[in-house]
Scaffold this motif. Structure first.
Motif, PDB file in Angstrom:
ATOM      1  N   ALA A   1    -119.179   4.809 -11.471  1.00 48.85           N
ATOM      2  CA  ALA A   1    -119.845   4.720 -12.776  1.00 48.85           C
ATOM      3  C   ALA A   1    -121.142   3.932 -12.731  1.00 48.85           C
ATOM      4  N   VAL A   2    -121.238   2.931 -11.831  1.00 48.10           N
ATOM      5  CA  VAL A   2    -122.397   2.028 -11.839  1.00 48.10           C
ATOM      6  C   VAL A   2    -122.922   1.867 -10.413  1.00 48.10           C
ATOM      7  N   ALA A   3    -124.219   2.072 -10.249  1.00 48.89           N
ATOM      8  CA  ALA A   3    -124.849   1.929  -8.925  1.00 48.89           C
ATOM      9  C   ALA A   3    -125.197   0.467  -8.676  1.00 48.89           C
ATOM     10  N   LEU A   4    -124.161  -0.337  -8.447  1.00 48.74           N
ATOM     11  CA  LEU A   4    -124.321  -1.751  -8.132  1.00 48.74           C
ATOM     12  C   LEU A   4    -123.295  -2.087  -7.057  1.00 48.74           C
ATOM     13  N   PRO A   5    -123.654  -2.877  -6.048  1.00 41.82           N
ATOM     14  CA  PRO A   5    -122.661  -3.244  -5.038  1.00 41.82           C
ATOM     15  C   PRO A   5    -121.443  -3.917  -5.662  1.00 41.82           C
ATOM     16  N   ILE A   6    -120.266  -3.451  -5.262  1.00 41.04           N
ATOM     17  CA  ILE A   6    -119.000  -3.967  -5.776  1.00 41.04           C
ATOM     18  C   ILE A   6    -118.279  -4.718  -4.658  1.00 41.04           C
ATOM     19  N   ILE A   7    -117.804  -5.926  -4.974  1.00 37.50           N
ATOM     20  CA  ILE A   7    -116.946  -6.678  -4.073  1.00 37.50           C
ATOM     21  C   ILE A   7    -115.555  -6.704  -4.683  1.00 37.50           C
ATOM     22  N   LEU A   8    -114.584  -6.159  -3.954  1.00 36.79           N
ATOM     23  CA  LEU A   8    -113.202  -6.176  -4.390  1.00 36.79           C
ATOM     24  C   LEU A   8    -112.694  -7.625  -4.376  1.00 36.79           C
ATOM     25  N   TYR A   9    -111.755  -7.923  -5.263  1.00 38.44           N
ATOM     26  CA  TYR A   9    -111.198  -9.277  -5.304  1.00 38.44           C
ATOM     27  C   TYR A   9    -109.686  -9.161  -5.344  1.00 38.44           C
ATOM     28  N   ASN A  10    -109.055  -9.557  -4.240  1.00 43.85           N
ATOM     29  CA  ASN A  10    -107.610  -9.453  -4.125  1.00 43.85           C
ATOM     30  C   ASN A  10    -106.985 -10.836  -4.191  1.00 43.85           C
ATOM     31  N   VAL A  11    -106.284 -11.111  -5.279  1.00 43.75           N
ATOM     32  CA  VAL A  11    -105.658 -12.426  -5.467  1.00 43.75           C
ATOM     33  C   VAL A  11    -104.274 -12.212  -6.086  1.00 43.75           C
ATOM     34  N   PRO A  12    -103.309 -11.733  -5.283  1.00 43.47           N
ATOM     35  CA  PRO A  12    -102.004 -11.360  -5.830  1.00 43.47           C
ATOM     36  C   PRO A  12    -101.259 -12.490  -6.515  1.00 43.47           C
ATOM     37  N   GLY A  13    -101.549 -13.733  -6.149  1.00 43.52           N
ATOM     38  CA  GLY A  13    -100.895 -14.853  -6.817  1.00 43.52           C
ATOM     39  C   GLY A  13    -101.204 -14.918  -8.297  1.00 43.52           C
ATOM     40  N   ARG A  14    -102.311 -14.339  -8.715  1.00 46.30           N
ATOM     41  CA  ARG A  14    -102.690 -14.323 -10.124  1.00 46.30           C
ATOM     42  C   ARG A  14    -102.464 -12.960 -10.776  1.00 46.30           C
ATOM     43  N   THR A  15    -102.646 -11.891  -9.996  1.00 48.39           N
ATOM     44  CA  THR A  15    -102.637 -10.555 -10.605  1.00 48.39           C
ATOM     45  C   THR A  15    -101.335  -9.803 -10.407  1.00 48.39           C
ATOM     46  N   VAL A  16    -100.498 -10.230  -9.452  1.00 48.81           N
ATOM     47  CA  VAL A  16     -99.293  -9.529  -9.008  1.00 48.81           C
ATOM     48  C   VAL A  16     -99.669  -8.322  -8.145  1.00 48.81           C
ATOM     49  N   SER A  17    -100.683  -7.557  -8.522  1.00 40.69           N
ATOM     50  CA  SER A  17    -101.150  -6.437  -7.715  1.00 40.69           C
ATOM     51  C   SER A  17    -101.703  -6.950  -6.389  1.00 40.69           C
ATOM     52  N   ASP A  18    -101.366  -6.275  -5.300  1.00 36.95           N
ATOM     53  CA  ASP A  18    -101.832  -6.662  -3.974  1.00 36.95           C
ATOM     54  C   ASP A  18    -102.500  -5.463  -3.315  1.00 36.95           C
ATOM     55  N   LEU A  19    -103.798  -5.557  -3.133  1.00 37.13           N
ATOM     56  CA  LEU A  19    -104.586  -4.470  -2.554  1.00 37.13           C
ATOM     57  C   LEU A  19    -104.322  -4.425  -1.045  1.00 37.13           C
ATOM     58  N   GLN A  20    -103.570  -3.447  -0.617  1.00 40.88           N
ATOM     59  CA  GLN A  20    -103.158  -3.371   0.782  1.00 40.88           C
ATOM     60  C   GLN A  20    -104.309  -2.953   1.692  1.00 40.88           C
ATOM     61  N   PRO A  21    -104.276  -3.373   2.980  1.00 46.18           N
ATOM     62  CA  PRO A  21    -105.369  -3.040   3.900  1.00 46.18           C
ATOM     63  C   PRO A  21    -105.708  -1.557   3.958  1.00 46.18           C
ATOM     64  N   GLU A  22    -104.724  -0.681   3.911  1.00 45.12           N
ATOM     65  CA  GLU A  22    -104.996   0.754   3.964  1.00 45.12           C
ATOM     66  C   GLU A  22    -105.843   1.198   2.763  1.00 45.12           C
ATOM     67  N   THR A  23    -105.566   0.600   1.613  1.00 41.12           N
ATOM     68  CA  THR A  23    -106.333   0.934   0.403  1.00 41.12           C
ATOM     69  C   THR A  23    -107.742   0.355   0.492  1.00 41.12           C
ATOM     70  N   VAL A  24    -107.848  -0.878   0.999  1.00 40.95           N
ATOM     71  CA  VAL A  24    -109.166  -1.494   1.191  1.00 40.95           C
ATOM     72  C   VAL A  24    -110.018  -0.628   2.117  1.00 40.95           C
ATOM     73  N   ILE A  25    -109.426  -0.136   3.176  1.00 40.05           N
ATOM     74  CA  ILE A  25    -110.173   0.670   4.149  1.00 40.05           C
ATOM     75  C   ILE A  25    -110.687   1.954   3.496  1.00 40.05           C
ATOM     76  N   ARG A  26    -109.852   2.606   2.708  1.00 41.82           N
ATOM     77  CA  ARG A  26    -110.324   3.822   2.021  1.00 41.82           C
ATOM     78  C   ARG A  26    -111.440   3.496   1.040  1.00 41.82           C
ATOM     79  N   LEU A  27    -111.268   2.415   0.277  1.00 45.71           N
ATOM     80  CA  LEU A  27    -112.294   2.043  -0.703  1.00 45.71           C
ATOM     81  C   LEU A  27    -113.578   1.580  -0.019  1.00 45.71           C
ATOM     82  N   GLY A  28    -113.442   0.936   1.133  1.00 42.07           N
ATOM     83  CA  GLY A  28    -114.614   0.406   1.830  1.00 42.07           C
ATOM     84  C   GLY A  28    -115.563   1.467   2.334  1.00 42.07           C
ATOM     85  N   LYS A  29    -115.140   2.701   2.335  1.00 40.53           N
ATOM     86  CA  LYS A  29    -116.011   3.797   2.764  1.00 40.53           C
ATOM     87  C   LYS A  29    -116.838   4.355   1.602  1.00 40.53           C
TER      88      LYS A  29
END
Length: 291
Positions: free
Chosen positions: A124-152
């Motif tokens: 939606a937005v042409a701006l560099p995005i940095i993912l933020y994974n902090v499961p202790g606060r969000t419960v959601s945990d961005l797994q490495p396989e998902t990070v790798i797909r998103l990083g492309k």
């Protein structure tokens, strides 16, 4: 672009309102003391209790005061994808260099939902995005396989990892070999290990209180001066821990108030650290040579 000591800035309050002057002074202090970048309206900036108008005001003020001297990574996360896109759009319009987008909290999306959320923002937005994974606060945990797909994705340029799992650095690097993907530590106590394994810096709470020392530690790592980096880390480990002895950013704000830089006000449901926590923070500041 994103490296070194990057403070997750507190948002100072005075009588319940954003203290613009104190915030601007804190931004100047960080730049003067070698910050590699700035993050307004992250977790430490109490983004969860800022109104949308306040959030946009603080991001815009940070960009205005910084005036291009260091990168600004605007906090722009939400558990609503539509709301997150709106915050990233504002960050771009205001002149931010990137947006920091936390994993959606409370909803508890699975990996497919997390990936769809971040792809929707990046599309939606042409701006560099940095993912933020902090499961202790969000419960959601961005797994490495998902990070790798998103990083492309061309607009997803890195991750702030606050899991404390150093093995993920190597997993991300192996899966994103050849990609320009930065890995930034989100936990002050493990910064040296994170840097040694390939991280470029730390989005730091401690740097609010000790900007020059944290910048010096990262400079030492850049120069392969492990002895200096270890000495600084050893001196500050008690403070790293003390700044989370009560709900953050209460301890950081108290430490800043002891340095005469802003009030220790936090917003409900947070409350100020109790007397025992304050004594622990002061003791850690003494060990670090700050007071």
């Amino acid at each position: 672009m994103f490296n070194g000591s990057i403070p997750a800035l507190v948002t100072p309050f005075h009588n319940g309102e954003v203290d613009r002057k104190a915030f601007a002074d804190l931004v100047e202090r960080q730049i003067e003391n070698g910050a590699g970048g700035l993050v307004p309206c992250g977790t430490t900036g109490e983004s969860a209790t800022l109104s949308h108008a306040e959030h946009r005001e603080v991001v815009s003020l940070c960009i205005e005061v910084t005036a291009g001297r260091v990168p600004v990574i605007a906090g722009a996360g939400s558990n609503s994808t539509r709301e997150a896109i709106g915050l990233v759009e504002h960050a771009k319009e205001a002149g931010a260099d990137a947006a920091l987008c936390v994993c959606p909290y409370y909803n508890r999306p699975d990996q497919a939902g997390l990936e769809a959320h971040f792809r929707a923002i990046a599309d939606a937005v042409a701006l560099p995005i940095i993912l933020y994974n902090v499961p202790g606060r969000t419960v959601s945990d961005l797994q490495p396989e998902t990070v790798i797909r998103l990083g492309k994705h061309p607009n997803i340029v890195g991750i702030k990892d606050a899991t404390g799992d150093l093995a993920r650095i190597s997993l991300h690097s192996a899966g994103l070999k050849g990609e320009q993907f930065v890995q930034i530590c989100g936990e002050d106590p493990v910064t040296l290990g994170y840097r040694a394994m390939g991280g470029t810096g730390c989005i730091s709470v401690t740097s609010n209180v000790a900007p020059a020392e944290m910048a010096k530690m990262h400079k030492a790592m850049d120069e392969a001066d492990l002895e200096t980096a270890r000495e600084i880390e050893t001196r500050f480990i008690a403070l790293h821990k003390a700044l989370f002895c009560a709900p953050s950013p209460g301890p950081a704000k108290f430490a800043l108030s002891r340095l005469g830089l802003c009030s220790d006000e936090v917003r409900l449901p947070l409350v100020a650290p109790d007397d025992a926590a304050r004594r622990r923070i002061e003791a850690a500041m003494e060990i670090a040579g700050l007071i």
